[in-house]
Design a protein around this motif. Sequence first.
Motif, PDB file in Angstrom:
ATOM      1  N   UNK A 198       0.815  -1.211   0.000  1.00 18.40           N
ATOM      2  CA  UNK A 198       0.000   0.000   0.000  1.00 18.40           C
ATOM      3  C   UNK A 198       0.846   1.256   0.000  1.00 18.40           C
ATOM      4  N   UNK A 199       2.096   1.146   0.495  1.00 15.96           N
ATOM      5  CA  UNK A 199       3.008   2.275   0.445  1.00 15.96           C
ATOM      6  C   UNK A 199       3.596   2.449  -0.947  1.00 15.96           C
ATOM      7  N   UNK A 200       3.672   1.325  -1.684  1.00 15.95           N
ATOM      8  CA  UNK A 200       4.169   1.357  -3.056  1.00 15.95           C
ATOM      9  C   UNK A 200       3.111   1.930  -3.992  1.00 15.95           C
ATOM     10  N   UNK A 201       1.878   1.469  -3.816  1.00 15.46           N
ATOM     11  CA  UNK A 201       0.766   1.937  -4.636  1.00 15.46           C
ATOM     12  C   UNK A 201      -0.518   1.922  -3.809  1.00 15.46           C
ATOM     13  N   UNK A 202      -1.340   2.939  -3.980  1.00 20.54           N
ATOM     14  CA  UNK A 202      -2.589   3.064  -3.219  1.00 20.54           C
ATOM     15  C   UNK A 202      -3.535   1.900  -3.478  1.00 20.54           C
ATOM     16  N   UNK A 203      -3.303   1.160  -4.567  1.00 19.64           N
ATOM     17  CA  UNK A 203      -4.207   0.083  -4.983  1.00 19.64           C
ATOM     18  C   UNK A 203      -4.476  -0.914  -3.850  1.00 19.64           C
ATOM     19  N   UNK A 204      -3.498  -1.163  -2.990  1.00 22.39           N
ATOM     20  CA  UNK A 204      -3.633  -2.190  -1.953  1.00 22.39           C
ATOM     21  C   UNK A 204      -4.130  -1.653  -0.614  1.00 22.39           C
ATOM     22  N   UNK A 205      -4.491  -0.396  -0.568  1.00 20.58           N
ATOM     23  CA  UNK A 205      -4.937   0.183   0.698  1.00 20.58           C
ATOM     24  C   UNK A 205      -6.406  -0.100   0.995  1.00 20.58           C
ATOM     25  N   UNK A 206      -7.167  -0.463  -0.024  1.00 15.73           N
ATOM     26  CA  UNK A 206      -8.610  -0.657   0.131  1.00 15.73           C
ATOM     27  C   UNK A 206      -8.997  -2.022  -0.443  1.00 15.73           C
ATOM     28  N   UNK A 207      -8.654  -3.059   0.322  1.00 12.65           N
ATOM     29  CA  UNK A 207      -8.872  -4.388  -0.208  1.00 12.65           C
ATOM     30  C   UNK A 207      -9.013  -5.418   0.909  1.00 12.65           C
ATOM     31  N   UNK A 208      -9.922  -6.357   0.699  1.00 14.32           N
ATOM     32  CA  UNK A 208     -10.015  -7.519   1.575  1.00 14.32           C
ATOM     33  C   UNK A 208      -9.328  -8.673   0.863  1.00 14.32           C
ATOM     34  N   UNK A 209      -8.396  -9.325   1.560  1.00 16.62           N
ATOM     35  CA  UNK A 209      -7.551 -10.349   0.942  1.00 16.62           C
ATOM     36  C   UNK A 209      -7.708 -11.646   1.726  1.00 16.62           C
ATOM     37  N   UNK A 210      -8.287 -12.631   1.077  1.00 14.82           N
ATOM     38  CA  UNK A 210      -8.558 -13.929   1.720  1.00 14.82           C
ATOM     39  C   UNK A 210      -7.604 -14.962   1.126  1.00 14.82           C
ATOM     40  N   UNK A 211      -6.704 -15.514   1.968  1.00 18.58           N
ATOM     41  CA  UNK A 211      -5.615 -16.370   1.495  1.00 18.58           C
ATOM     42  C   UNK A 211      -5.774 -17.790   2.033  1.00 18.58           C
ATOM     43  N   UNK A 212      -5.649 -18.765   1.141  1.00 18.70           N
ATOM     44  CA  UNK A 212      -5.569 -20.177   1.516  1.00 18.70           C
ATOM     45  C   UNK A 212      -4.257 -20.722   0.962  1.00 18.70           C
ATOM     46  N   UNK A 213      -3.441 -21.340   1.828  1.00 17.31           N
ATOM     47  CA  UNK A 213      -2.101 -21.742   1.409  1.00 17.31           C
ATOM     48  C   UNK A 213      -1.714 -23.088   2.009  1.00 17.31           C
ATOM     49  N   UNK A 214      -1.044 -23.920   1.213  1.00 14.05           N
ATOM     50  CA  UNK A 214      -0.571 -25.224   1.685  1.00 14.05           C
ATOM     51  C   UNK A 214       0.815 -25.513   1.121  1.00 14.05           C
ATOM     52  N   UNK A 215       1.621 -26.211   1.918  1.00  9.60           N
ATOM     53  CA  UNK A 215       2.955 -26.657   1.495  1.00  9.60           C
ATOM     54  C   UNK A 215       2.956 -28.151   1.210  1.00  9.60           C
ATOM     55  N   UNK A 216       3.859 -28.573   0.338  1.00  5.82           N
ATOM     56  CA  UNK A 216       4.045 -30.005   0.098  1.00  5.82           C
ATOM     57  C   UNK A 216       5.139 -30.580   0.979  1.00  5.82           C
ATOM     58  N   UNK A 217       5.774 -29.737   1.802  1.00  2.63           N
ATOM     59  CA  UNK A 217       6.908 -30.178   2.608  1.00  2.63           C
ATOM     60  C   UNK A 217       6.723 -29.687   4.037  1.00  2.63           C
ATOM     61  N   UNK A 218       7.290 -30.377   5.014  1.00  5.13           N
ATOM     62  CA  UNK A 218       7.126 -29.976   6.413  1.00  5.13           C
ATOM     63  C   UNK A 218       7.950 -28.755   6.765  1.00  5.13           C
ATOM     64  N   UNK A 219       7.483 -28.019   7.751  1.00  4.15           N
ATOM     65  CA  UNK A 219       8.227 -26.872   8.273  1.00  4.15           C
ATOM     66  C   UNK A 219       9.529 -27.356   8.910  1.00  4.15           C
ATOM     67  N   UNK A 220      10.562 -26.515   8.874  1.00  2.00           N
ATOM     68  CA  UNK A 220      11.874 -26.835   9.468  1.00  2.00           C
ATOM     69  C   UNK A 220      12.488 -28.084   8.843  1.00  2.00           C
ATOM     70  N   UNK A 221      12.372 -28.185   7.520  1.00  2.00           N
ATOM     71  CA  UNK A 221      12.926 -29.342   6.818  1.00  2.00           C
ATOM     72  C   UNK A 221      14.173 -28.985   6.025  1.00  2.00           C
ATOM     73  N   UNK A 222      14.759 -27.826   6.315  1.00  2.00           N
ATOM     74  CA  UNK A 222      15.914 -27.406   5.536  1.00  2.00           C
ATOM     75  C   UNK A 222      15.518 -26.824   4.199  1.00  2.00           C
ATOM     76  N   UNK A 223      14.223 -26.522   4.048  1.00  2.00           N
ATOM     77  CA  UNK A 223      13.690 -25.921   2.837  1.00  2.00           C
ATOM     78  C   UNK A 223      12.984 -24.634   3.238  1.00  2.00           C
ATOM     79  N   UNK A 224      13.248 -23.553   2.505  1.00  2.00           N
ATOM     80  CA  UNK A 224      12.716 -22.244   2.893  1.00  2.00           C
ATOM     81  C   UNK A 224      11.241 -22.133   2.528  1.00  2.00           C
ATOM     82  N   UNK A 225      10.374 -22.267   3.538  1.00  8.82           N
ATOM     83  CA  UNK A 225       8.938 -22.161   3.282  1.00  8.82           C
ATOM     84  C   UNK A 225       8.531 -20.725   2.976  1.00  8.82           C
TER      85      UNK A 225
END
Length: 357
Positions: free
Chosen positions: A95-122
């Motif tokens: 929103x500081x870069x562009x006003x476009x993101x200052x007025x928005x509802x953002x609904x996120x669903x996210x899943x990984x194929x690998x476990x956390x703390x597996x030596x892979x940057x999640x």
Amino acid sequence: MNFYLNTLGELPISLEEPFTVNWTAPSNIALVKYWGKHGKQLPCNPSLSFSLRESTTTTRISFSPNKSLKVALNFQGQENEKFRERLERFFAGLGEVTHFFRHMEIDIESTNTFPHSAGVASSASSLASIALCVSSLIYHATEKEMDDGFYRLASYFARLGSGSASRSVYGRYSIWGHTSILSSNDEYAMEFKDYDPLFAELSDAILIVSDREKRISSTVGHSVMNVNPYADTRYLNAQKNVLKIIDAMKKGDLLRFFAIVEQEALEVHAMMMVANPPHLLFEPNTIEIINRIKEFKERTALPVGYTIDTGPNVHLLYFDRDKEKVMPFIEELRQFCQGGKIIFDGLGVGPVRNRIE
């Protein structure tokens, strides 16, 4: 002027109705390490990485017009308040870069194929998949056709959330940070394509020495470089090593390639050991695995090597053509892995936009 404004400017864009998009992005493993930053997530040295095939994050985002910024997150089927707050800061920053993101509802669903703390940057795959969704939104709102600039824009957005994520919007190999090659710069990563075909067969056996949370976060690790007495030497070495490893990859010089990769891994850990206060991130089995890889190379003369991110887990790198000869050795190393756990991965083709069902 930042890359976004230089590319699109403050266009009179708005979101009239909800827009949903879904991307899968890979994590990546740095061969020449990014360690130390300044300004707004800008690197103190260039880095070169490869994107993984199996270790990915899939993110679906629904953007809707709203009176103010609101971010909701469902990660792995559960709420994750810590990560949600991080993403709220990320989108507030946009929103500081562009006003476009200052007025928005953002609904996120996210899943990984690998476990956390597996030596892979999640964070790399997560922020890259989110940035690809953001770039899709911008192109949708401005009615632009997808072009090469789409991925540069996604890399720019990803970098604002996680430096290493800037490299995860591409497949295979990528470079981030200003160096004397190509058109590389600090604001976004770019693909590296000029290498011997053998490097398209790179495989990675991730040896899980420990699945505990990292002893220090990447944020803390980067910050200690600001007062590290050897920081300038490190940045200069990384600059040289990017040029050396590119030359080795072009010529198919495998011995030189692995020598640089291993030096990079150990040098970054050395930076942490001489920090104030010092941090030792290896476990005893990390050192055992490193020594056994060295002995295996001397005994067989096979082109293998290792890299290690800022934790105890070891990435054993080898080529598909040598798989049958290397696999028995990998199985020998299983005894030094927590619960015998090994993740088999390799060079991936990059992100994919998924259909919305």
